[in-house]
Design a protein around this motif. Structure first.
Motif, short mmCIF file in Angstrom:
data_model
loop_
_atom_site.label_atom_id
_atom_site.label_comp_id
_atom_site.label_asym_id
_atom_site.label_seq_id
_atom_site.Cartn_x
_atom_site.Cartn_y
_atom_site.Cartn_z
N UNK A 101 -0.14 10.87 -8.90
CA UNK A 101 -1.39 11.13 -8.18
C UNK A 101 -2.60 11.14 -9.09
N UNK A 102 -2.39 11.40 -10.39
CA UNK A 102 -3.53 11.59 -11.29
C UNK A 102 -3.94 10.33 -12.04
N UNK A 134 -6.48 8.39 1.73
CA UNK A 134 -5.87 9.67 1.39
C UNK A 134 -5.20 9.69 0.01
N UNK A 135 -5.24 8.56 -0.70
CA UNK A 135 -4.72 8.57 -2.07
C UNK A 135 -5.61 9.47 -2.93
N UNK A 140 0.82 -1.21 0.00
CA UNK A 140 0.00 0.00 0.00
C UNK A 140 0.85 1.26 0.00
N UNK A 141 1.96 1.25 0.73
CA UNK A 141 2.83 2.42 0.74
C UNK A 141 3.38 2.71 -0.65
N UNK A 142 3.54 1.65 -1.45
CA UNK A 142 4.04 1.85 -2.79
C UNK A 142 3.11 2.69 -3.66
N UNK A 143 1.82 2.67 -3.33
CA UNK A 143 0.87 3.46 -4.11
C UNK A 143 1.11 4.96 -3.94
N UNK A 202 -11.60 7.89 -8.46
CA UNK A 202 -11.01 7.25 -9.63
C UNK A 202 -10.55 5.82 -9.31
N UNK A 203 -11.37 5.10 -8.58
CA UNK A 203 -11.13 3.70 -8.28
C UNK A 203 -12.29 2.89 -8.84
N UNK A 204 -11.99 1.92 -9.69
CA UNK A 204 -13.05 1.18 -10.37
C UNK A 204 -12.82 -0.33 -10.26
N UNK A 205 -13.84 -1.06 -9.85
CA UNK A 205 -13.77 -2.51 -9.91
C UNK A 205 -14.12 -2.94 -11.33
N UNK A 206 -13.25 -3.75 -11.93
CA UNK A 206 -13.43 -4.13 -13.33
C UNK A 206 -13.19 -5.64 -13.49
N UNK A 207 -13.48 -6.12 -14.68
CA UNK A 207 -13.16 -7.50 -15.10
C UNK A 207 -13.87 -8.56 -14.28
#
Length: 337
Positions: free
Chosen positions: A242-243, A270-271, A234-237, A278-283
């Motif tokens: 940011x965009x 906080x991301x 998670x820290x890697x994110x 801009x978070x989407x569940x897909x597939x």
């Protein structure tokens, strides 16, 4: 589910199938470098890996035996199984006794689908063709080569041509609407308070298709040479642009980690992508290690995700200012997004 997506052995390009000897005889060289000959195109196929199951069904043949058909029907819904194929157990751990009961004339999987010690026994049941699961150096070409080999083995070359043409047309139609947008695609493994992200780079099949659409993969970390996937915490994110938009592989049959474990994590919350929606569940129901059927649906998923592009992002602050001024000066709603 994901631990056995396939082998990481060095990729071997299947040879072009050739007809020799009798009129219908087929000879191919599989991912082991082994020459395998069929007396005629196979009609009763046992599939030991979901990618091959999907391709066989896409080409119009229902397998007589399948490794983990219940799991396949959950994670790979683009090419549906019908009837009652024999369940031969887990992928990489097939029951050869169950395979034999199905009386196949071809056993089809990837290198590693059958333990080395059991190969001789399997070959007594039917000819065994084990393809290379993936190749991060040429993922799309590898997918097409595997499909072509399977099509020749079952006599369905015309159906293979149609499946590839449908994918190509879908990519061509979607490319202009997606070019210049940043994304990452991940499978999130959440256990208690531990979260690991399986990242899919440009060398993954889904990453390569996204690149053909003009998308920019914001994750450029180390990936394995077969499937083009790697790991990130998670820290890697927080080190990623940011965009970007975060796409994660979800499934209606399993818990959603974003709505569960990650909701209470302040680092995740906080991301910028999370705060901006801009978070989407897909597939959902799409086997991302599959063939043209899954990749055609993958293109649809990317279009439906409505990713934010460079032009839209650069205009966002200006639009926000206009909305505020309008609300104050004219008392109109905040309709600008």
């Amino acid at each position: 589910v994901l631990a056995a997506c396939g082998t990481t052995d060095a990729a071997r390009t299947p040879s072009a199938p050739t007809t020799v000897g009798a009129a219908n005889e087929i000879t191919v060289t599989d991912g082991r470098g082994k020459t395998v000959t069929l007396a005629a195109p196979a009609k009763r196929v046992a599939t030991l890996e979901w990618g091959q199951t999907e391709d066989v069904v896409t080409l119009g043949v229902q397998p007589v035996a399948v490794a983990d058909p219940k799991g396949y029907s959950t994670w790979a819904t683009t090419a549906k199984l019908t009837g009652s194929p024999v369940d031969v157990g887990l992928r990489t751990e097939p029951s050869l006794e169950s395979v034999a009961k199905a009386e196949p004339d071809l056993i089809l999987g990837v290198v590693g689908s059958i333990p080395e010690a059991a190969l001789a026994q399997a070959e007594q049941i039917a000819p065994v063709v084990l393809l290379t699961g993936a190749d991060a150096a040429r993922p799309v070409e590898h997918m097409r080569a595997n499909l072509a080999t399977i099509a020749t083995l079952i006599g369905a070359q015309a159906a293979a041509t149609s499946a590839v043409a449908a994918l190509d047309a879908k990519i061509a139609a979607a490319a202009n609407s997606l070019a210049g947008k940043k994304y990452v695609f991940t499978y999130i493994n959440a256990t208690a308070n531990t979260v690991d992200f399986r990242m899919h780079g440009d060398g993954s099949l889904v990453g390569a298709i996204a690149k053909q659409l003009g998308l920019t993969n914001a994750w450029t970390g180390t990936a394995d040479p077969a499937y083009g996937i790697g790991s990130l915490d998670l820290e890697g994110f927080t080190t990623l642009p940011a965009d970007l938009s975060i796409l994660y592989w979800g499934n209606s049959g399993v818990d959603d980690p974003v709505k569960g474990v990650l909701t209470a994590n302040p680092l995740w919350s906080n991301l910028d992508a999370v705060k901006s929606g801009r978070v989407h569940r897909v597939a959902d129901g799409t086997w991302v290690y599959g063939g043209p059927a899954s990749m055609t649906k993958w293109v649809d998923e990317l279009v439906a995700a409505d990713l934010v592009g460079e032009v839209a992002r650069s205009c966002m602050p200006h639009f926000a200012q206009l909305a505020v001024r309008s609300a104050i000066g004219r008392q109109v709603g905040t309709g600008l997004d």
